[in-house]
Design a protein around this motif. Structure first.
Motif, PDB file in Angstrom:
ATOM      1  N   MET A  24       0.835  -1.135  -0.132  1.00 15.79           N
ATOM      2  CA  MET A  24      -0.036   0.122   0.015  1.00 15.79           C
ATOM      3  C   MET A  24       0.838   1.222   0.045  1.00 15.79           C
ATOM      4  O   MET A  24       1.978   1.119   0.624  1.00 15.79           O
ATOM      5  N   SER A  25       0.553   2.218  -0.602  1.00 12.14           N
ATOM      6  CA  SER A  25       1.326   3.414  -0.904  1.00 12.14           C
ATOM      7  C   SER A  25       1.556   4.107   0.339  1.00 12.14           C
ATOM      8  O   SER A  25       0.169   4.210   0.879  1.00 12.14           O
ATOM      9  N   GLU A  26       2.344   5.114   0.596  1.00 13.49           N
ATOM     10  CA  GLU A  26       2.349   6.066   1.562  1.00 13.49           C
ATOM     11  C   GLU A  26       1.169   7.149   1.484  1.00 13.49           C
ATOM     12  O   GLU A  26       0.555   7.393   2.728  1.00 13.49           O
ATOM     13  N   LYS A  27       0.778   7.505   0.509  1.00  9.61           N
ATOM     14  CA  LYS A  27      -0.310   8.498   0.356  1.00  9.61           C
ATOM     15  C   LYS A  27      -1.660   7.748   0.823  1.00  9.61           C
ATOM     16  O   LYS A  27      -2.207   8.429   1.476  1.00  9.61           O
ATOM     17  N   ILE A  28      -1.719   6.743   0.666  1.00  8.39           N
ATOM     18  CA  ILE A  28      -2.959   6.040   0.934  1.00  8.39           C
ATOM     19  C   ILE A  28      -3.182   5.784   2.233  1.00  8.39           C
ATOM     20  O   ILE A  28      -4.175   6.115   2.821  1.00  8.39           O
ATOM     21  N   ARG A  29      -1.715   5.300   3.012  1.00  7.41           N
ATOM     22  CA  ARG A  29      -1.946   5.236   4.301  1.00  7.41           C
ATOM     23  C   ARG A  29      -2.124   6.508   5.029  1.00  7.41           C
ATOM     24  O   ARG A  29      -2.773   6.690   6.158  1.00  7.41           O
ATOM     25  N   GLU A  30      -1.440   7.799   4.505  1.00 11.88           N
ATOM     26  CA  GLU A  30      -1.768   8.772   5.118  1.00 11.88           C
ATOM     27  C   GLU A  30      -3.201   9.474   5.067  1.00 11.88           C
ATOM     28  O   GLU A  30      -3.516  10.070   6.097  1.00 11.88           O
ATOM     29  N   ASP A  31      -3.832   9.202   3.941  1.00 11.28           N
ATOM     30  CA  ASP A  31      -5.180   9.767   3.563  1.00 11.28           C
ATOM     31  C   ASP A  31      -6.049   8.932   4.705  1.00 11.28           C
ATOM     32  O   ASP A  31      -7.038   9.474   5.136  1.00 11.28           O
ATOM     33  N   ARG A  32      -5.902   7.590   4.572  1.00  8.23           N
ATOM     34  CA  ARG A  32      -6.708   6.667   5.919  1.00  8.23           C
ATOM     35  C   ARG A  32      -6.465   7.180   7.149  1.00  8.23           C
ATOM     36  O   ARG A  32      -7.343   7.122   8.218  1.00  8.23           O
ATOM     37  N   ALA A  33      -5.257   7.380   7.685  1.00  8.12           N
ATOM     38  CA  ALA A  33      -4.862   8.178   9.094  1.00  8.12           C
ATOM     39  C   ALA A  33      -5.651   9.182   9.219  1.00  8.12           C
ATOM     40  O   ALA A  33      -6.288   9.448  10.380  1.00  8.12           O
ATOM     41  N   ARG A  34      -5.395  10.189   8.238  1.00 10.48           N
ATOM     42  CA  ARG A  34      -6.130  11.673   8.210  1.00 10.48           C
ATOM     43  C   ARG A  34      -7.725  11.604   8.484  1.00 10.48           C
ATOM     44  O   ARG A  34      -8.232  12.212   9.286  1.00 10.48           O
TER      45      ARG A  34
END
Length: 71
Positions: free
Chosen positions: A1-11
């Motif tokens: 999973m890309s870092e951007k997707i992980r960041e968006d989910r956390a956000r």
């Protein structure tokens, strides 16, 4: 999973819990020195996590674990 997707989910998870995720600004000297970092604030912009020794000291893994604990 890309870092951007992980960041968006956390956000999104933090927003549901009443927090805001702040990322190191692109032009900040901190980003050159330490890399990308995060800090978490509440709705009144008070920093809750990620600013003990320096600003934006949380990693993405730290943010994800914080979000899991708060949801």
């Amino acid at each position: 999973m890309s870092e951007k997707i992980r960041e968006d989910r956390a956000r999104r998870a933090l927003t549901k819990a009443g927090y805001r995720l702040h990322k190191t600004p692109a032009r900040s000297w901190l980003r050159r020195e330490y890399g990308t970092g995060y800090q978490i604030g509440d709705q009144s912009n008070a920093i809750v996590a990620g600013c003990v020794h320096r600003q934006y000291e949380m990693t993405l893994e730290d943010v994800e674990s914080f979000a899991v604990k708060r949801t």
